[in-house]
Design an enzyme around this catalytic site. Sequence first.
Site, PDB file in Angstrom:
ATOM      1  N   ARG A   1      37.494  35.373  40.707  1.00 25.85           N
ATOM      2  CA  ARG A   1      36.634  36.111  39.768  1.00 25.85           C
ATOM      3  C   ARG A   1      37.355  37.349  39.232  1.00 25.85           C
ATOM      4  NH1 ARG A   1      31.670  37.204  43.117  1.00 25.85           N
ATOM      5  NH2 ARG A   1      30.769  38.157  41.275  1.00 25.85           N
TER       6      ARG A   1
ATOM      7  N   ARG B   1      28.886  42.041  50.268  1.00 23.93           N
ATOM      8  CA  ARG B   1      27.706  41.518  49.575  1.00 23.93           C
ATOM      9  C   ARG B   1      27.519  40.036  49.902  1.00 23.93           C
ATOM     10  NH1 ARG B   1      27.420  42.045  43.147  1.00 23.93           N
ATOM     11  NH2 ARG B   1      28.702  40.184  43.159  1.00 23.93           N
TER      12      ARG B   1
ATOM     13  N   LYS C   1      27.660  47.299  38.495  1.00 24.07           N
ATOM     14  CA  LYS C   1      26.960  47.178  37.204  1.00 24.07           C
ATOM     15  C   LYS C   1      25.478  46.872  37.403  1.00 24.07           C
ATOM     16  CE  LYS C   1      29.422  43.763  35.436  1.00 24.07           C
ATOM     17  NZ  LYS C   1      30.393  43.502  36.512  1.00 24.07           N
TER      18      LYS C   1
ATOM     19  N   ARG D   1      31.438  38.688  28.291  1.00 20.59           N
ATOM     20  CA  ARG D   1      32.465  38.488  29.312  1.00 20.59           C
ATOM     21  C   ARG D   1      33.808  38.091  28.698  1.00 20.59           C
ATOM     22  NH1 ARG D   1      29.377  38.625  33.993  1.00 20.59           N
ATOM     23  NH2 ARG D   1      30.438  37.804  35.821  1.00 20.59           N
TER      24      ARG D   1
ATOM     25  N   ARG E   1      25.526  35.214  48.856  1.00 18.92           N
ATOM     26  CA  ARG E   1      25.977  34.677  47.559  1.00 18.92           C
ATOM     27  C   ARG E   1      27.225  33.838  47.768  1.00 18.92           C
ATOM     28  NH1 ARG E   1      25.906  38.563  42.357  1.00 18.92           N
ATOM     29  NH2 ARG E   1      27.577  37.132  41.792  1.00 18.92           N
TER      30      ARG E   1
END
Length: 190
Positions: free
Chosen positions: A147, A130, A16, A91, A136
Amino acid sequence: MTVTRLIFLGPPGAGKGTQAKQLSTFCHVPHISTGDILRAAVAEGTELGKKAQFYMDAGELVPDDLILDLIRERLSAADAASGWILDGFPRNVEQAAFLDTILDTMGQPYDCVVNLDVPDEVIVARLALRGQQEGRSDDAEAVIRNRLEVYRQRTEPLIEFYRNRQQLVSVDGNQPIETVTAELKKIVQI
Ligand code: AMP
């Protein structure tokens, strides 16, 4: 005509952010990512950042009372008057209802909702990569799983929410980045 108010849906790691950035340049409208705003608040150590960090590190949604005013203000900013690309908001169904209300008040309905579709196993692999590349903390494997679970329970119902309004377009996000971008550009150039 190009679409100027676009909502991106899709699981974490669907691409996204990457695609929203491309389209934001293409359509000349700001890319509004609640995740980016929250990460900046955490980095700056603001009150919002201090409150949000706990939830972000656990892979949970930050409570709506921290998000709703923030998004209302961001959408009211001068640079958002002619459009925006929303990434990471809404969300959950409550946020989607809130968004409807504020856009209604502003007389600025969204044009289109894009769902970036990517299978689970691809997402887990992408997010783990990632996490290594960008450092992160919420891309650690246990947090990734949470998540995804939170996405299934809270965010995925939005696909039906928007499909029922016939404003949903699904795009296969499991393709090379440039192919996805090309498909999205076609969608916004209606
Ligand atoms: P993202 O970069 O969109 O994946 O967001 C990273 C994290 O920020 C999420 O896992 C949530 O903890 C938090 N977050 C981002 N956007 C929202 C939102 N609209 N509502 C609640 N929490 C959010």
